[in-house]
Design an enzyme around this catalytic site. Structure first.
Site, PDB file in Angstrom:
ATOM      1  N   HIS A 128     126.518  65.146  61.437  1.00 50.76           N
ATOM      2  CA  HIS A 128     125.726  66.108  62.217  1.00 50.76           C
ATOM      3  C   HIS A 128     126.489  67.385  62.610  1.00 50.76           C
ATOM      4  CE1 HIS A 128     122.818  62.817  62.806  1.00 50.76           C
ATOM      5  NE2 HIS A 128     123.830  62.062  63.202  1.00 50.76           N
TER       6      HIS A 128
HETATM    7  C1  BDR Z   1     124.164  63.912  67.778  1.00 47.52           C
HETATM    8  O1  BDR Z   1     124.345  62.839  68.676  1.00 47.52           O
HETATM    9  C2  BDR Z   1     125.672  62.404  68.675  1.00 47.52           C
HETATM   10  O2  BDR Z   1     125.727  61.006  68.567  1.00 47.52           O
HETATM   11  C3  BDR Z   1     126.362  63.113  67.533  1.00 47.52           C
HETATM   12  O3  BDR Z   1     127.694  63.434  67.906  1.00 47.52           O
HETATM   13  C4  BDR Z   1     125.536  64.347  67.331  1.00 47.52           C
HETATM   14  O4  BDR Z   1     125.978  65.412  68.147  1.00 47.52           O
HETATM   15  C5  BDR Z   1     123.245  63.453  66.649  1.00 47.52           C
HETATM   16  O5  BDR Z   1     122.011  63.063  67.158  1.00 47.52           O
END
Ligand code: BDR
Ligand code: CA
Length: 310
Positions: free
Chosen positions: A240
Site C-alpha cells: 500500500h
Molecule cells: C493501510 O493500512 C495499514 O495496515 C497499512 O500500513 C496501510 O497504510 C492499508 O489499508
C-alpha cells in the site's frame, strides 16, 4: 529541484518500505517523520520509524511522536496483519537514535509556518489524526501546504478492515473528514490502486537481491502478505504505502480522476467509508485526485532499484 516532504506514518511493514523509498530518492527532502497510532500503538510506531531510519543509516532524520489515539474514538490496531511489533518479519536492533522532544503536531505547525507557503508536501501513510489535529489547532497552516498525498480509502475495492472501510480512514474518520474538507490539493492512493500492486514471489525475490537493505524488505513483505494472500487468494499481498512516495517520483505510473470524496462518520455499517463519486453523479465539487490504477511492474522496478541504492 528537490521537494520537501513530511511523512506521517504508523509503521507497519509497508510504511517502512515507503520511508526507505523516500530516503533512497534524491528528488525528495525528508524534513521529518511524524509517528501516529494506527497499525500498532504509538510507542511502537515511533520506535519502528527510528528502526527504519537506522536501517537506512539515516539517524539525521528527526522522528516525532504524535497522537496516541484518534480524535473522537478508541484506537483500532492491526496486529493481525503486521504482527505484535508492527514490523514482524525480521528482528532488527532497538533504535539508538532518540525521539525528538517536540510533539509531532507542534512540528507540523512550526514547519509549515516556517517554510515558504506551498513548499511542503504532507505524505500521510496512516490514520490522519496528527494532520487533522494540526489543522484544527492552527487553521493558518492549511493554505501553506503544497499538497497532501495519502494512502487511504477505496472505491471499487470498498474495504479491508470492514466490508465498507479501508483501515487508515476507518481508524479516525473524524480526522479524515477534516482533511478531505480542508481544501488542500489532495492526491489519494486507495485500495483500488494498492490491490494492483501485488508483491508476488518474483518481486519479493528481486528485493532479496537489492543491496544491503533489500533482504530486510523481502522478509517484511513475506510476513506482511501472508494475511492478504490467504484472504484474497492472490499471488502476493498488496503493497500500500510506497505508492504515495512512488507517485511523487513517477506520477505517470498512476491514473485516476478528480472527484468528490466524502467521509462517512456516522454510518451504522459504513463508518470510515470513502464515499467516492467516481461517476460524478452527486454534483458535489471535486476535492481529490482519486487514483484508480498503477502500472505495477514499473512501480516495483522503481522501488527495487531505489532500495538497492541504500
Ligand atoms: C493501510 O493500512 C495499514 O495496515 C497499512 O500500513 C496501510 O497504510 C492499508 O489499508
Ligand atoms: Ca500505514
Amino acid at each position: 529541484m528537490t521537494r520537501n516532504i513530511i511523512i506521517d506514518t504508523d509503521p507497519g511493514q509497508d510504511d517502512a518500505v515507503a520511508i526507505l523509498l523516500a530516503l533512497a530518492s534524491p528528488e525528495l527532502n525528508l524534513l521529518g517523520i511524524c509517528a501516529v497510532a494506527g497499525n500498532v500503538p504509538l510507542p511502537l510506531t515511533s520506535k519502528n520509524a527510528r528502526i527504519v531510519c537506522e536501517l537506512a543509516g539515516r539517524v539525521d532524520v528527526p522522528v516525532f511522536a504524535g497522537c496516541a489515539a484518534p480524535m473522537a474514538r478508541a484506537l483500532v490496531t492491526a496486529e493481525h496483519v503486521h504482527g505484535k511489533t508492527g514490523l514482524d518479519g525480521i528482528s532488527l536492533p532497538d533504535p539508538q537514535m532518540p525521539l525528538q522532544d517536540r510533539h509531532a503536531v507542534d512540528f507540523l505547525i512550526e514547519t509549515l509556518r516556517r517554510e515558504p507557503p506551498g513548499t511542503v508536501t504532507l505524505c500521510p501513510l496512516g490514520p490522519l489524526t496528527n494532520i487533522a489535529t494540526a489543522f484544527t489547532r492552527a487553521p493558518d497552516i492549511v493554505e501553506r501546504v503544497q499538497q497532501i498525498v495519502l494512502m487511504g480509502g477505496a472505491y471499487f475495492e470498498v474495504g479491508n478492515i470492514t466490508p465498507a472501510a479501508e483501515f487508515n480512514i476507518y481508524v479516525d474518520p473524524e480526522a479524515a473528514e477534516i482533511v478531505f474538507k480542508s481544501g488542500v490539493d489532495l492526491v489519494v492512493m486507495p485500495l483500488d490502486v494498492t490491490h494492483g500492486a501485488l508483491a508476488t514471489p518474483a518481486r519479493v525475490a528481486a528485493f532479496r537481491q537489492a543491496g544491503r537493505v533489500g533482504p530486510a524488505v523481502a522478509s517484511w513483505l513475506e510476513f506482511f502478505e501472508r494475511f492478504d494472500t490467504e484472504k484474497y487468494g492472490s499471488e502476493g499481498g498488496p503493497l500500500h504505502d510506497p505508492t504515495v512516495i512512488a507517485w511523487l517520483l513517477q506520477p505517470g505510473l498512476f491514473t485516476g480522476r478528480r472527484i468528490n470524496v466524502e467521509i462517512e462518520t456516522t454510518g451504522r455499517w459504513t463508518s470510515g467509508m470513502t464515499v467516492a463519486d467516481w461517476w460524478g453523479v452527486s454534483g458535489r465539487e471535486a476535492n481529490a485526485l482519486f487514483m484508480g490504477k498503477v502500472e505495477a511492474q514499473g512501480f516495483f522496478d522503481l522501488l527495487t532499484n531505489r532500495i538497492a541504492r541504500l
